[in-house]
Design a protein around this motif. Structure first.
Motif, PDB file in Angstrom:
ATOM      1  N   VAL A   1      -6.587  -1.402   8.940  1.00  0.00           N
ATOM      2  CA  VAL A   1      -6.561  -2.865   9.083  1.00  0.00           C
ATOM      3  C   VAL A   1      -5.783  -3.197  10.363  1.00  0.00           C
ATOM      4  CG1 VAL A   1      -5.824  -5.032   8.059  1.00  0.00           C
ATOM      5  CG2 VAL A   1      -6.662  -3.171   6.598  1.00  0.00           C
TER       6      VAL A   1
ATOM      7  N   LYS B   1     -11.520  10.405   4.056  1.00  0.00           N
ATOM      8  CA  LYS B   1     -11.520   9.184   3.217  1.00  0.00           C
ATOM      9  C   LYS B   1     -10.359   9.207   2.219  1.00  0.00           C
ATOM     10  CE  LYS B   1     -15.255   7.964   5.312  1.00  0.00           C
ATOM     11  NZ  LYS B   1     -15.152   6.975   6.425  1.00  0.00           N
TER      12      LYS B   1
ATOM     13  N   THR C   1      -8.475   4.246  -3.704  1.00  0.00           N
ATOM     14  CA  THR C   1      -9.756   4.076  -3.020  1.00  0.00           C
ATOM     15  C   THR C   1      -9.493   3.904  -1.531  1.00  0.00           C
ATOM     16  OG1 THR C   1     -10.708   2.979  -4.947  1.00  0.00           O
ATOM     17  CG2 THR C   1     -11.853   2.682  -2.837  1.00  0.00           C
ATOM     18  N   TYR C   2     -10.249   4.589  -0.731  1.00  0.00           N
ATOM     19  CA  TYR C   2     -10.041   4.546   0.722  1.00  0.00           C
ATOM     20  C   TYR C   2     -10.392   3.178   1.296  1.00  0.00           C
ATOM     21  CZ  TYR C   2     -10.979   5.342   5.693  1.00  0.00           C
ATOM     22  OH  TYR C   2     -10.999   5.248   7.061  1.00  0.00           O
ATOM     23  N   HIS C   3      -9.558   2.714   2.216  1.00  0.00           N
ATOM     24  CA  HIS C   3      -9.832   1.494   2.982  1.00  0.00           C
ATOM     25  C   HIS C   3      -9.657   1.811   4.459  1.00  0.00           C
ATOM     26  CE1 HIS C   3      -9.862  -0.979  -0.635  1.00  0.00           C
ATOM     27  NE2 HIS C   3      -8.727  -0.416  -1.000  1.00  0.00           N
TER      28      HIS C   3
ATOM     29  N   HIS D   1      -6.693   7.765   1.069  1.00  0.00           N
ATOM     30  CA  HIS D   1      -6.000   6.481   1.182  1.00  0.00           C
ATOM     31  C   HIS D   1      -4.857   6.594   2.195  1.00  0.00           C
ATOM     32  CE1 HIS D   1      -3.337   3.130  -0.106  1.00  0.00           C
ATOM     33  NE2 HIS D   1      -4.486   2.541  -0.376  1.00  0.00           N
TER      34      HIS D   1
ATOM     35  N   ASN E   1      -8.487   9.702   7.611  1.00  0.00           N
ATOM     36  CA  ASN E   1      -9.677   8.869   7.812  1.00  0.00           C
ATOM     37  C   ASN E   1     -10.957   9.679   7.661  1.00  0.00           C
ATOM     38  OD1 ASN E   1      -8.739   6.158   8.406  1.00  0.00           O
ATOM     39  ND2 ASN E   1      -7.863   6.970  10.289  1.00  0.00           N
TER      40      ASN E   1
ATOM     41  N   GLN F   1       0.811  -1.213   0.000  1.00  0.00           N
ATOM     42  CA  GLN F   1       0.000   0.000   0.000  1.00  0.00           C
ATOM     43  C   GLN F   1       0.848   1.269   0.000  1.00  0.00           C
ATOM     44  OE1 GLN F   1      -3.569  -0.016  -0.005  1.00  0.00           O
ATOM     45  NE2 GLN F   1      -3.074  -2.132  -0.561  1.00  0.00           N
TER      46      GLN F   1
END
Length: 485
Positions: free
Chosen positions: A481, A410, A476-478, A412, A407, A202
Motif C-alpha cells: 500500500v 504471496k 491473506t496476502y495484500h 502477508h 511478495n 497489520q
C-alpha cells in the motif's frame, strides 16, 4: 538391612531436584565454568565474521578496512545506550523512585515467585519501552536482593530481568521495524516500492501478535519458576560478592557559602523551564509511546525526571557519578559490533554481493510457500541477529530481499515483519550485547546470567518458530500500500 536399604531409596530420589531445575543448573554450571567475559565473546565474533568476509570476498584489505570503518559507526548509539543505563540509575536512586522500588520489591513472598514476578514484569514493560524494562527490572532485582529473608537467587532473578530484551520488546511499541514500516517518511526510498506502508494494524496490533505475546509470557514464566534453583543451590548477591549498598547516596550537608547553588533547587527549576518548550513540541503530535521510543527523547525525558526527583543538583550529581561504572562494558564493546556489522554488509565479492546477502539468498531460495518461508526467515533473522544485535539497523539490511521474496510467495507483508521481530530477539538470550547495561546495574558478568537465559533460548526457539509459521497461514496476502500524496 534390606528393608532399611529399600526404605531409604525413595527418600534419596525425593530429595533430588525436579528435572527442569537439574537441566537448568547443569547449563548454569557449564556457563559459569566455560562462558567467557562479554569482551572475549565479541572479539571471537569479530574473528569469525572477519574470516567469513575474507573467504567470501578474497580481499583481506577490504575486510580490514570495513572493520576499521565500522568500528566507530555506532558511537551515537553507544552514547545513547550508555545514557539509558545512567539515566535509569539516576532516576532509580532518587528518593521517590527508590521508595517505589522498595514497595514493589515487597510483593513477592517466595524466591521462585520473585523470579517469575520480575520476568513477567520485564516482558510487559518491554512492550511499552525496552529501556524502562531493562533498567527498572534490574534495579528491582537489586532491591529484592536486599530482602535477606527472601533467599533470592541473584543470578536467576537477574536473568528474569532480561526477558524483556530476550523475547518481548519487538512485539510491542518498541519494535523498530514495525515503527519504520508504519512511518512513510522513515522508509528508505529503495524499500518503499517493495513494502509500501504497513500500519500497526497489520503488525503489532493483530490478534496473532497478541497470541504470541501471551505464549512467550506464559512460557517464560513457567521456565522461570521451574528453572529457579532450590534453596540449597541458591546463590544470593552476597554469595556472589555483590555489594548492594555500594551505590547508596549518603546525605551531604552544605559546608561552605559556595555550595549554595549545589543544594538549592534554583538551577533545577531553570533547566526544567528551558526544557518545557521542547517537551511540548515533541509530544504535542503523535503517539507519546512512539515518541518515547526514540532513544534521544527517552534519555532526555529520563534525565529531566532524574533532575526533578533529586531536586537539588548535589544529589543529582552524586547519583550520576555512582552510575558511571555500569556503562564500562557498553563503551568498550559496542564499537566492535559496529565493525562486525560493516564486515557483514560492506565487504563484497567480485559480483558486488555482500556476505549478508549471500547468506540471506541461500535461506530465501529454499522457500516454497509462506509457511516454509516464515520458518526460514525466522532461522535467518535469528542467526544474523547473533552477529548484528540491532533490530532496527538489521531490518534495513534484511528487508529488501526478505520482503521481495514475501511478495513473490504471496506471504502477508505485515506478518513477515512480525516473523522477523519474533525471531530477531532470540539471540539476545545468549549474546551479551543488550545484556551489558543490566550487567552493569547488577554488578555481574555475562556468565552469571547466560546459564538461565540459555534455558529460555533452548525452549523458546522451537516454540516461537513453529507459532510464527502456523500463524502465517491465517493471513491473506495484500499488495504493498503506497502512501497517499
Amino acid at each position: 538391612m534390606t528393608q532399611l536399604h529399600s526404605g531409604s531409596a525413595p527418600d534419596q530420589r525425593s530429595s533430588r531436584p525436579p528435572l527442569m531445575e537439574r537441566f537448568s543448573q547443569t547449563i548454569v554450571a557449564w556457563a559459569e565454568k566455560w562462558f567467557p567475559d562479554a569482551y572475549v565473546f565479541v572479539v571471537i565474533a569479530c574473528a569469525v565474521v572477519g574470516l567469513g568476509a575474507f573467504v567470501h570476498s578474497g580481499n583481506a584489505v577490504a575486510t580490514s578496512k570495513a572493520f576499521g570503518d565500522g568500528f566507530w559507526s555506532l558511537i551515537p548509539f553507544t552514547m545513547q545506550m550508555a545514557m539509558v543505563a545512567v539515566t535509569g540509575y539516576v532516576l532509580a536512586m532518587s528518593p521517590p523512585v527508590a521508595a517505589l522500588l522498595r514497595r514493589v520489591a515487597q510483593i513477592p513472598k517466595t524466591a521462585k515467585g520473585a523470579v517469575v514476578f520480575v520476568g513477567v514484569l520485564s516482558i510487559l514493560l518491554s512492550l511499552v519501552n525496552w529501556g524502562v524494562s531493562l533498567i527498572f527490572s534490574g534495579l528491582l532485582v537489586r532491591e529484592m536482593a536486599r530482602r535477606k529473608s527472601l533467599g533470592l537467587d541473584y543470578r536467576a532473578a537477574g536473568a528474569a530481568a532480561y526477558l524483556g530484551l530476550g523475547c518481548g520488546f519487538t512485539l510491542g511499541m518498541s519494535s523498530s521495524a514495525a515503527q519504520l514500516q508504519a512511518t512513510p517518511a522513515s522508509i528508505p526510498a529503495s524499500l518503499l516500492p517493495i513494502t509500501g506502508v504497513i500500519g500497526f494494524d497489520q503488525t503489532i496490533l493483530t490478534w496473532q501478535n497478541l497470541v504470541v505475546i501471551v505464549l512467550v509470557t506464559v512460557v517464560s514464566a513457567v521456565i522461570c519458576y521451574v528453572s529457579a534453583p532450590s534453596a540449597k543451590a541458591t546463590r544470593t548477591a552476597e554469595d556472589l560478592g555483590v555489594d548492594l549498598n555500594a551505590d547508596q547516596i549518603e546525605p551531604v550537608k552544605r559546608q561552605r557559602p559556595g555550595d549554595f547553588l549545589e543544594f538549592s533547587p534554583i538551577l533545577t527549576i531553570i533547566v526544567l523551564v528551558l526544557a518545557l518548550g521542547w517537551l511540548w513540541n515533541a509530544f504535542r503530535s503523535g503517539n507519546p509511546l512512539i515518541t518515547m521510543s526514540q532513544l534521544n527523547t527517552y534519555n532526555f525525558v529520563f534525565l529531566l525526571l532524574g533532575l526533578l526527583l533529586h531536586w537539588r543538583p548535589r544529589s543529582f550529581l552524586e547519583s550520576f557519578v555512582k552510575a558511571m561504572p555500569s556503562v564500562g562494558g557498553v563503551l568498550l564493546q559496542f564499537p566492535f559490533y559496529g565493525g562486525i556489522g560493516y564486515m557483514l554488509t560492506k565487504v563484497v565479492d567480485a559480483h558486488g554481493v555482500t556476505l549478508s546477502d549471500e547468506i540471506a539468498h541461500v535461506f530465501v531460495g529454499l522457500a516454497h510457500d509462506s509457511g516454509v518461508f516464515s520458518l526460514l526467515v525466522s532461522i535467518y533473522s535469528a542467526v544474523l541477529g547473533f552477529f548484528i544485535p540491532s533490530a532496527g539497523g538489521k531490518w534495513i539490511i534484511e528487508a529488501p530481499y526478505i520482503m521481495t521474496a514475501a511478495n513473490e510467495l504471496k506471504a502477508h507483508l505485515g506478518w513477515t515483519v512480525m516473523v522477523y521481530n519474533i525471531a530477531e530477539t532470540l539471540p539476545n538470550f545468549i549474546n551479551p550485547f543488550w545484556m551489558l547495561p543490566l550487567l552493569g546495574i547488577l554488578k555481574l558478568k555475562s556468565k552469571d546470567l547466560v546459564g538461565y537465559t540459555a534455558v529460555q533460548f533452548i525452549i523458546h526457539t522451537p516454540i516461537v518458530f513453529l507459532a510464527a509459521a502456523l500463524l502465517m497461514m491465517t493471513f491473506t496476502y495484500h499488495p504493498p500500500v503506497m502512501p497517499t500524496p
